[in-house]
Design a protein around this motif. Structure first.
Motif, short mmCIF file in Angstrom:
data_model
loop_
_atom_site.label_atom_id
_atom_site.label_comp_id
_atom_site.label_asym_id
_atom_site.label_seq_id
_atom_site.Cartn_x
_atom_site.Cartn_y
_atom_site.Cartn_z
N LEU A 135 0.84 -1.20 0.00
CA LEU A 135 0.00 0.00 0.00
C LEU A 135 0.88 1.26 0.00
CD1 LEU A 135 -2.82 1.33 0.25
CD2 LEU A 135 -2.50 1.21 2.72
N ARG A 136 1.90 1.25 0.83
CA ARG A 136 2.83 2.38 0.89
C ARG A 136 3.43 2.64 -0.49
NH1 ARG A 136 7.97 4.01 1.09
NH2 ARG A 136 8.59 5.52 2.66
N ASP A 137 3.89 1.59 -1.15
CA ASP A 137 4.51 1.73 -2.46
C ASP A 137 3.53 2.31 -3.48
OD1 ASP A 137 6.82 0.71 -1.36
OD2 ASP A 137 6.61 -1.27 -2.27
N ALA A 138 2.26 1.90 -3.42
CA ALA A 138 1.24 2.43 -4.34
C ALA A 138 1.06 3.93 -4.12
CB ALA A 138 -0.08 1.68 -4.16
N TRP A 139 0.98 4.35 -2.85
CA TRP A 139 0.82 5.77 -2.55
C TRP A 139 2.08 6.56 -2.94
CZ3 TRP A 139 -3.11 8.90 -1.52
CH2 TRP A 139 -4.33 8.33 -1.14
N VAL A 140 3.25 5.97 -2.74
CA VAL A 140 4.50 6.64 -3.13
C VAL A 140 4.50 6.90 -4.63
CG1 VAL A 140 7.01 6.29 -3.40
CG2 VAL A 140 5.91 5.86 -1.19
N THR A 141 4.03 5.92 -5.41
CA THR A 141 3.98 6.09 -6.87
C THR A 141 3.00 7.19 -7.24
OG1 THR A 141 4.58 3.78 -7.21
CG2 THR A 141 3.54 4.92 -9.06
N LEU A 142 1.80 7.16 -6.65
CA LEU A 142 0.81 8.21 -6.94
C LEU A 142 1.36 9.58 -6.57
CD1 LEU A 142 -1.94 9.33 -7.76
CD2 LEU A 142 -2.78 8.73 -5.47
N TYR A 143 1.93 9.69 -5.39
CA TYR A 143 2.45 10.97 -4.92
C TYR A 143 3.57 11.47 -5.84
CZ TYR A 143 4.12 14.67 -1.90
OH TYR A 143 4.50 15.89 -1.41
N ALA A 144 4.43 10.55 -6.29
CA ALA A 144 5.52 10.94 -7.19
C ALA A 144 4.98 11.51 -8.50
CB ALA A 144 6.43 9.73 -7.47
N ILE A 145 3.93 10.92 -9.01
CA ILE A 145 3.31 11.41 -10.25
C ILE A 145 2.74 12.82 -10.03
CG2 ILE A 145 1.41 11.06 -11.89
CD1 ILE A 145 1.84 7.98 -11.38
N VAL A 146 2.03 13.00 -8.92
CA VAL A 146 1.43 14.31 -8.62
C VAL A 146 2.52 15.36 -8.44
CG1 VAL A 146 0.11 15.60 -6.87
CG2 VAL A 146 -0.71 13.36 -7.67
N VAL A 147 3.56 15.03 -7.68
CA VAL A 147 4.64 15.99 -7.43
C VAL A 147 5.39 16.32 -8.71
CG1 VAL A 147 6.89 16.26 -6.31
CG2 VAL A 147 4.92 15.50 -5.00
N GLU A 148 5.63 15.32 -9.53
CA GLU A 148 6.33 15.58 -10.79
C GLU A 148 5.54 16.57 -11.64
OE1 GLU A 148 7.36 13.10 -14.80
OE2 GLU A 148 7.67 12.08 -12.89
N THR A 149 4.23 16.40 -11.67
CA THR A 149 3.39 17.30 -12.46
C THR A 149 3.38 18.70 -11.85
OG1 THR A 149 2.02 15.40 -13.06
CG2 THR A 149 1.10 17.58 -13.49
N MET A 150 3.20 18.79 -10.52
CA MET A 150 3.22 20.09 -9.86
C MET A 150 4.57 20.77 -10.05
SD MET A 150 1.18 19.50 -6.26
CE MET A 150 1.45 21.18 -5.69
N SER A 151 5.64 20.03 -9.95
CA SER A 151 6.99 20.59 -10.05
C SER A 151 7.29 21.12 -11.44
CB SER A 151 8.03 19.54 -9.68
OG SER A 151 7.88 19.15 -8.35
N SER A 152 6.59 20.64 -12.44
CA SER A 152 6.85 21.14 -13.79
C SER A 152 6.52 22.62 -13.88
CB SER A 152 6.09 20.33 -14.84
OG SER A 152 4.70 20.54 -14.74
#
Length: 163
Positions: A135-152
């Motif tokens: 579950l942690r790994d799934a949330w880490v992946t989702l969060y990484a996608i969101v942060v990557e998009t925000m960081s752009s």
């Protein structure tokens, strides 16, 4: 990492949706736990939240009506991401603009690491035995996608994404 390299599997999506639903309809208490942890991890972030007054403590900030509104908005963003797991690209413009807004008020991209840790902390505390490595790994992946998009939004404004 190039956009699109991070992928949520069907199983990841199920884990994220199920765990988010298990938190219940009222996400405010969970958001409060998340931000309390954030201020423990990075007390300097408290300075970014000055509405009509400068807060002298995290607790003072966490209980202010303005900050409670902020917590609600953050939980709605997470809710939107969970609701759009099959089409996160549909949130891209919104997330890029959200990133720009955060940059404008002084948030640095490296602060997203502490926010991510705070999110995981909240999930672990709230879900108890239902919180697993998978579950942690799934949330880490989702969060990484969101942060990557925000960081752009930062990249477009000239700040290096790595900080």
């Amino acid at each position: 990492m190039e956009r699109g390299e991070k992928r949520l599997t069907a199983n990841d999506k199920g884990l994220v949706r199920d765990s988010w639903e298990r938190l219940g309809k009222n996400k405010l208490p969970h958001g409060t736990v998340m931000f309390a942890r954030l201020f423990e991890l990075d007390p300097e972030l408290l300075k970014l939240f000055h509405y009509n007054t400068a807060f002298t403590s995290a607790q003072e900030c966490l209980s202010s009506p303005e900050f409670i509104d902020h917590i609600s908005k953050v939980m709605l963003v997470i809710d939107a991401a969970v609701s759009h797991l099959d089409d996160l690209q549909s949130l891209a413009e919104y997330l890029v603009n959200l990133g720009r807004k955060h940059q404008a008020v002084g948030v640095k991209t490296q602060s997203f690491n502490a926010v991510g840790e705070s999110l995981l902390y909240m999930l672990e505390r709230s879900l108890g035995p239902g919180y697993s490595t998978e579950l942690r790994d799934a949330w880490v992946t989702l969060y990484a996608i969101v942060v990557e998009t925000m960081s752009s939004g930062w990249t477009e404004n000239g700040e290096n994404k790595s900080g």
